[in-house]
Each structure stands twice: as C-alpha cells, then as structure tokens.
Design a protein around this motif. Structure first.
Motif, PDB file in Angstrom:
ATOM      1  N   ASP A 161      35.391  44.122  45.778  1.00  0.00           N
ATOM      2  CA  ASP A 161      35.559  44.824  47.050  1.00  0.00           C
ATOM      3  C   ASP A 161      34.261  45.608  47.319  1.00  0.00           C
ATOM      4  O   ASP A 161      33.857  46.443  46.515  1.00  0.00           O
ATOM      5  N   ASP A 162      33.630  45.312  48.451  1.00  0.00           N
ATOM      6  CA  ASP A 162      32.326  45.922  48.730  1.00  0.00           C
ATOM      7  C   ASP A 162      32.387  47.442  48.841  1.00  0.00           C
ATOM      8  O   ASP A 162      31.455  48.148  48.426  1.00  0.00           O
ATOM      9  N   THR A 163      33.483  47.971  49.382  1.00  0.00           N
ATOM     10  CA  THR A 163      33.617  49.429  49.482  1.00  0.00           C
ATOM     11  C   THR A 163      33.688  50.061  48.102  1.00  0.00           C
ATOM     12  O   THR A 163      33.063  51.095  47.838  1.00  0.00           O
ATOM     13  N   GLU A 164      34.437  49.439  47.201  1.00  0.00           N
ATOM     14  CA  GLU A 164      34.522  49.947  45.827  1.00  0.00           C
ATOM     15  C   GLU A 164      33.184  49.832  45.109  1.00  0.00           C
ATOM     16  O   GLU A 164      32.798  50.729  44.361  1.00  0.00           O
ATOM     17  N   LEU A 165      32.469  48.748  45.346  1.00  0.00           N
ATOM     18  CA  LEU A 165      31.166  48.578  44.713  1.00  0.00           C
ATOM     19  C   LEU A 165      30.195  49.669  45.156  1.00  0.00           C
ATOM     20  O   LEU A 165      29.414  50.197  44.356  1.00  0.00           O
ATOM     21  N   MET A 197      37.090  46.596  36.855  1.00  0.00           N
ATOM     22  CA  MET A 197      37.535  47.975  36.645  1.00  0.00           C
ATOM     23  C   MET A 197      38.823  48.246  37.402  1.00  0.00           C
ATOM     24  O   MET A 197      39.103  47.628  38.436  1.00  0.00           O
ATOM     25  N   LEU A 198      39.601  49.198  36.894  1.00  0.00           N
ATOM     26  CA  LEU A 198      40.829  49.621  37.553  1.00  0.00           C
ATOM     27  C   LEU A 198      40.927  51.139  37.492  1.00  0.00           C
ATOM     28  O   LEU A 198      40.225  51.796  36.720  1.00  0.00           O
ATOM     29  N   TRP A 208      44.263  45.649  44.355  1.00  0.00           N
ATOM     30  CA  TRP A 208      43.562  45.374  43.102  1.00  0.00           C
ATOM     31  C   TRP A 208      44.087  44.092  42.451  1.00  0.00           C
ATOM     32  O   TRP A 208      43.300  43.284  41.932  1.00  0.00           O
ATOM     33  N   LEU A 209      45.393  43.876  42.493  1.00  0.00           N
ATOM     34  CA  LEU A 209      45.949  42.648  41.927  1.00  0.00           C
ATOM     35  C   LEU A 209      45.453  41.420  42.684  1.00  0.00           C
ATOM     36  O   LEU A 209      45.206  40.372  42.090  1.00  0.00           O
ATOM     37  N   ARG A 210      45.272  41.558  43.988  1.00  0.00           N
ATOM     38  CA  ARG A 210      44.734  40.429  44.755  1.00  0.00           C
ATOM     39  C   ARG A 210      43.291  40.141  44.351  1.00  0.00           C
ATOM     40  O   ARG A 210      42.866  38.981  44.320  1.00  0.00           O
ATOM     41  N   GLN A 211      42.547  41.199  44.023  1.00  0.00           N
ATOM     42  CA  GLN A 211      41.195  40.975  43.490  1.00  0.00           C
ATOM     43  C   GLN A 211      41.257  40.170  42.198  1.00  0.00           C
ATOM     44  O   GLN A 211      40.507  39.201  42.007  1.00  0.00           O
ATOM     45  N   LEU A 212      42.128  40.589  41.294  1.00  0.00           N
ATOM     46  CA  LEU A 212      42.250  39.915  40.007  1.00  0.00           C
ATOM     47  C   LEU A 212      42.672  38.464  40.192  1.00  0.00           C
ATOM     48  O   LEU A 212      42.115  37.550  39.566  1.00  0.00           O
ATOM     49  N   GLN A 213      43.639  38.226  41.056  1.00  0.00           N
ATOM     50  CA  GLN A 213      44.103  36.864  41.302  1.00  0.00           C
ATOM     51  C   GLN A 213      42.999  36.016  41.919  1.00  0.00           C
ATOM     52  O   GLN A 213      42.846  34.827  41.595  1.00  0.00           O
ATOM     53  N   GLY A 214      42.208  36.627  42.816  1.00  0.00           N
ATOM     54  CA  GLY A 214      41.080  35.906  43.387  1.00  0.00           C
ATOM     55  C   GLY A 214      40.028  35.586  42.334  1.00  0.00           C
ATOM     56  O   GLY A 214      39.459  34.484  42.319  1.00  0.00           O
ATOM     57  N   LEU A 215      39.802  36.523  41.435  1.00  0.00           N
ATOM     58  CA  LEU A 215      38.841  36.296  40.360  1.00  0.00           C
ATOM     59  C   LEU A 215      39.284  35.159  39.454  1.00  0.00           C
ATOM     60  O   LEU A 215      38.470  34.344  39.005  1.00  0.00           O
TER      61      LEU A 215
END
Length: 417
Positions: A161-165, A197-198, A208-215
């Motif tokens: 997520d660019d905002t988190e980065l 990171m979480l 965050w789970l959608r990030q993980l699933q995408g990864l």
C-alpha cells in the motif's frame, strides 16, 4: 509462543539446584560443548542505507563519500580473523544484512565469500542470502549478485500500500516492489523471501489481509510477517508520542497475525517460527541456526555473534558485538584484525536460557535430544516436569510437554508416523 526469559531462568535455576543435590555421576569426562563447535553460520553487516526509515533503529548510516574498497578490505580481514579465532572449519550459511546490502557492489559480496572459502570450507550448496530493497535491486544488479555467489534473496517489501510505504519512510512504491519480486523470482526461483509488516498506526484487518492475499498470488515460497515495534528514537515513535499518529492497536495487530497465519496455512505454508512461513521446504537455514542456538560469527559494524573462540584456546561460548560506527570499526580492524567491541562469556545458565527462549519460537520446540546436546545431565523432565507454572500453561493450551519435546502454543510438536 515464546515464553518470558525470566520464567525460563527460574525453571533452569530450580532444576540446576536440584541437580546439584543428587549424587555425582561419572559421565566419562568433562561436559563437551554443543555439537557444531567447528561449524557456524556467518552474518555480514552492511551498515549503509539510502535513507533511514521512520520505524527503524538498526545500526545503519546514510553514506557520504564511502570508501567501499576500504570497507570491503576490512570485511574480508575481519571474516578471516574471526574464523581463525573461532576455529570454525565449515561455514553452513552466509547472510548479508543491514542496512541495505543491495547497495554494496557485487564485487564486495564476492570478495567476502572468497575470503570465507579460503579460511574454511564453504560448501557449494551453502545458503547465501542477500537482503535487498526494491529501489536498489534492478534485474541486472540482482543478476550480478547471483554471479557473485548469492543464491537467496530477502526482499523488504513491508507493504503493498503506497500510503503505508510513505508512512514507513520507504523509498519504493508497491509497483516497484512487485516488479522487483517478479525479477527476483525469475533469477532465484524458489529462493526468494518477502517481508510484510502488520500493526501499523490506523491499519485495519480487512485491507491488510487483502494485501497478504494479493502477495500470495505472486510471491515465492517464504514469507515473514513482522509486527511493527515502536522504537524510541525513531520518527514514527515521536509522531505517535506527539499525537500526530494514532498508537497501533495491539488487539487489531493480534487479529491480523492470527488471520494471516490462517491464510498462509491455507496456501500451503508451514509456520516454522513465530514470524516465518515456508512451503516446499524453503526454510531459511541461516535463521534456523539462530533458533537452534548454533554458532554464528558476526562480521561488520555492529554485528552480533555467538561462538566458542577455540582457535584462541577458549572453551566457553561468547556473545560478541562489533564496534557500531563504521569508521571506528575500520580503524580497529586495521589495527587488531577485528573490531570486536564487547565480549561476554555465557554461563551455562545463560546458554540454557537461550536454548529455551530460541527453541520455543519454532514449530519443533526443544526436543529432548536437542536439549541434551547442551545439557546431557539435566533432562527437560527435570526442568519442566514438576513445575506448577508449566502445568498451568499446559492447562491453558499455551505449552505442550511430552516424551518428544516441549513446544509453545503457536506451533505443535512433530508426531511420529
């Protein structure tokens, strides 16, 4: 789950006192050190980064006119010196960490590996890992590291997520991360690890789970999940303290972790350590050395090590820390052959504490056989069997003790077929 060190210390002390009250037994000679005394892993610290991330308090520096040839020479000298002092004859793995070691020249990596191979046996199939950030890891650069001897990559994605980065102070975008990951997999198939990171400020479970699933749709066979730790002295810590950012919610972080574990398990990953997941046998053999309390040598500014200095006539395992500041470290290496700032001999009790604390992080826990390699007279049953605290933890489902091992709640003890 890992148990508090103070609790482990209490159990070991009580059991050792009980052991001293028993009649002495003839063990056929003095207690020998744990196996692997002539084997070790090697950690090499590259201390420089393009910038300091907002959450990071590691020993790292922003490069200004770095003389890499001089730094390379010192890394080579210190590696050779510590191998000689330790008496290590076989290096099982090499890990280039930092900092951002992908900023180093591949020639530096090659020079260190050549020095190690000259001073000890470095098997051709040894795991050689390089930490890499997407902005310093183009395809051609990764290929050059591969030619230098690297055969495994650990990529610090941290978020998709660019905002988190931006919040974390990372220099790459989510698109950069995915491009680097694809290139890494092409060059090092089956040997690419990624960090996620979480528990960030304002982070929510669903996104965050959608990030993980995408990864998981594009990653390789090793994933590390790390919860944010707010460290004093970092930008992120200050922002939270001043109210500019909300404090991370520990309950949400715990939910992310539990849900993330389930997603990874469903995708065929084995949780072999609290934060690390692998499938298709892609465990990090270097990190496994740490968790099994094997020997490791720390080379470079601020590096840590644990080894018996047998080559210098030592018989006790030492915790070693190298001088932090790169220029001071280099001066010491040129004067003395190494830049060890601190040496702490580990007592028998301290070593057993480490065996417990590290082993309980893993899915195999501490087997009776492994424990007896470090303490042949005092069994795990002596240590845990009559403990009221252990019985309470077992009743709560937080600990398992049987004839095979002792293991924490995150993972369970392997069963015989």
């Amino acid at each position: 789950m890992a148990l508090p060190r103070s609790q482990a210390r209490g159990w070991v002390k009580a059991a050792k006192m009980a052991q001293r009250r028993r009649p002495a037994e003839d063990t056929g000679g003095p207690q020998s050190p744990a196996p692997g005394s002539q084997r070790a892993a090697l950690y090499v610290h590259w201390p420089y980064c393009e910038k300091r991330c907002s959450y990071c308090n590691f020993n790292k520096y922003i490069p200004r006119g770095v003389d890499e040839a001089a730094l390379r020479r010192c890394l080579v000298i210190e590696a050779q010196t510590l191998l000689r002092l330790s008496g290590v004859r076989r290096v099982e793995s090499v890990f280039f960490g930092g900092g951002t070691p992908s900023l180093a020249s591949p020639h530096t990596v090659a020079a260190v590996l050549e020095a190690v191979a000259q001073a000890a046996h470095l098997p051709a199939d040894s795991e050689v890992t390089l930490e890499a950030n997407p902005t310093s890891a183009s395809g051609s650069r990764l290929a050059a590291f591969g030619a230098a001897g690297v055969n495994r990559l650990s990529i610090g994605l941290q978020s998709l997520d660019d905002t988190e980065l931006q919040l974390l102070g990372r220099t790459h975008s989510a698109r950069d991360a995915l491009q680097t990951l694809a290139e890494a997999q092409r060059l090092f198939p089956g040997r690419v690890s990624v960090d996620l990171m979480l528990g960030l400020p304002a982070q929510q479970v669903g996104p965050w789970l959608r990030q993980l699933q995408g990864l998981l749709r594009c990653c390789d066979d090793h994933v590390s999940l790390y919860q944010l730790s707010l460290e004093r002295g970092t930008t992120l810590f200050t922002q939270v303290q001043q109210g500019a950012l909300p404090a991370p919610d520990p309950e949400l972080a715990a939910e992310m972790y539990q849900e993330g574990r389930a997603v990874l398990r469903e995708a065929g990953f084995r949780q072999y350590e609290v934060s690390n997941f692998a499938r298709n046998g892609a465990l990090s053999t270097h990190n496994w050395t740490y968790w099994q309390c094997g020997q490791y040598l720390g080379v470079g500014p601020g590096a840590h090590g644990r080894f018996i200095p047998q080559g210098a006539g030592g018989h006790t395992r030492e915790a070693r820390i190298q001088t932090l500041e790169p220029d001071s470290w280099m001066k010491e290496v040129m004067l003395f052959g190494h830049g060890t700032r601190r040496r702490v001999p580990l007592s028998e009790l301290e070593l057993l504490e480490e065996v417990l604390a590290m082993g309980l992080r893993t899915d195999v826990g501490i087997t009776h056989q492994h424990w007896q390699q470090f303490e042949p007279q005092l069994t795990l049953w002596d240590l845990f069997g009559a403990s009221k605290e252990v019985k309470e933890l077992q009743e709560q489902g937080l600990l398992l003790l049987d004839h095979r091992c002792v293991v924490g709640a995150v993972v369970r003890c392997p069963r015989e077929p």
